[in-house]
Every structure is written in structure tokens, then in C-alpha cells.
Design an enzyme around this catalytic site. Structure first.
Site, mmCIF file in Angstrom:
data_model
loop_
_atom_site.group_PDB
_atom_site.id
_atom_site.type_symbol
_atom_site.label_atom_id
_atom_site.label_comp_id
_atom_site.label_asym_id
_atom_site.label_seq_id
_atom_site.Cartn_x
_atom_site.Cartn_y
_atom_site.Cartn_z
ATOM 1 C CB CYS A 32 7.641 25.378 36.842
ATOM 2 S SG CYS A 32 7.971 23.622 36.832
ATOM 3 C CB CYS A 35 5.021 23.568 35.214
ATOM 4 S SG CYS A 35 5.428 23.134 36.915
#
Length: 127
Positions: A32, A35
Site C-alpha cells: 500500500c 502505508c
């Protein structure tokens, strides 16, 4: 230091160890983009705030835990304290509820997204 949580038992142990101190848990994935941007911020906060417990859960490696914690999007940050009532927040809506059992009864704040300023501000507020 950020503790890596792999399953529900480790999660419960982590929250028990935190006791009445603030515990901040990042639910994320290595794949991600947002992330990835938050990983260094989260680690830096774990060094800066020694009296706060920090943990990371990779939702791809721990799908059952992510489901148990009602993770719908990543990154999601959940904050726990044993003595607080449950209040959940997200970018879309605010929900107030109380869980009667399990570790979710200790959840005091949740938000989704890669907002480093919000994460740090809320951590400071809840310490």
C-alpha cells in the site's frame, strides 16, 4: 519501537502489556503506497513517545485480526486504553458504540488515511 503483531493472541498480549497507557496500532500492507509513506512516521513516533505502545498489523498476513478489528481500508490507526469508552471515528462518519466483550472494548479512537499530522496530534491528546 513498533511491535509487529501477527495474530489475535499477540494482539491481546500487546494490549494487556500496555495497560492504562495509550496503545496505537497501525493496520497496513507492504503493498500500500500510503502505508509505505506512514511507516517512517509511525516508527519515528514510537521513538519520540516512549510512554506510548506502538504496533503494526499487516492485514495481508493477519486477515482474521483485521476482520476482528473491523478494518475496511488501510492504513487504519486504532488507539486503545483500558479505562476508556469506545468511540470510533472515520473520515466518512462518526459512530459511538460500546462493545461488551473482547479487546475492542478498549478502543478509544480510530481513523483511516495517511495523515501524519492527525496521527501525532491525536496521540499527543490521548497520552
Amino acid at each position: 519501537m513498533v511491535q509487529i503483531i501477527k495474530d489475535t493472541n499477540e494482539f491481546k498480549t500487546f494490549l494487556t502489556a500496555a495497560g492504562h497507557k495509550l496503545a496505537v496500532v497501525q493496520f497496513s500492507s507492504k503493498r500500500c503506497g500510503p502505508c509505505k509513506r506512514m511507516f517512517p512516521v509511525f516508527h519515528a513516533m514510537s521513538v519520540k513517545y516512549q510512554n506510548v505502545f506502538f504496533a503494526n498489523v499487516d492485514v495481508n498476513n493477519s486477515p482474521e485480526l483485521a476482520e476482528t478489528c473491523h478494518i475496511k481500508t488501510i492504513p487504519t490507526f486504532q488507539m486503545f486504553k483500558k479505562s476508556q469508552k469506545v468511540t470510533l471515528f472515520s473520515r466518512i462518519k462518526r459512530i459511538i458504540c460500546c462493545y461488551r466483550s473482547g479487546f475492542m472494548s478498549n478502543l478509544i479512537f480510530e481513523f483511516c488515511g495517511a495523515d501524519a499530522k492527525k496521527l501525532e496530534a491525536k496521540t499527543q491528546e490521548l497520552m
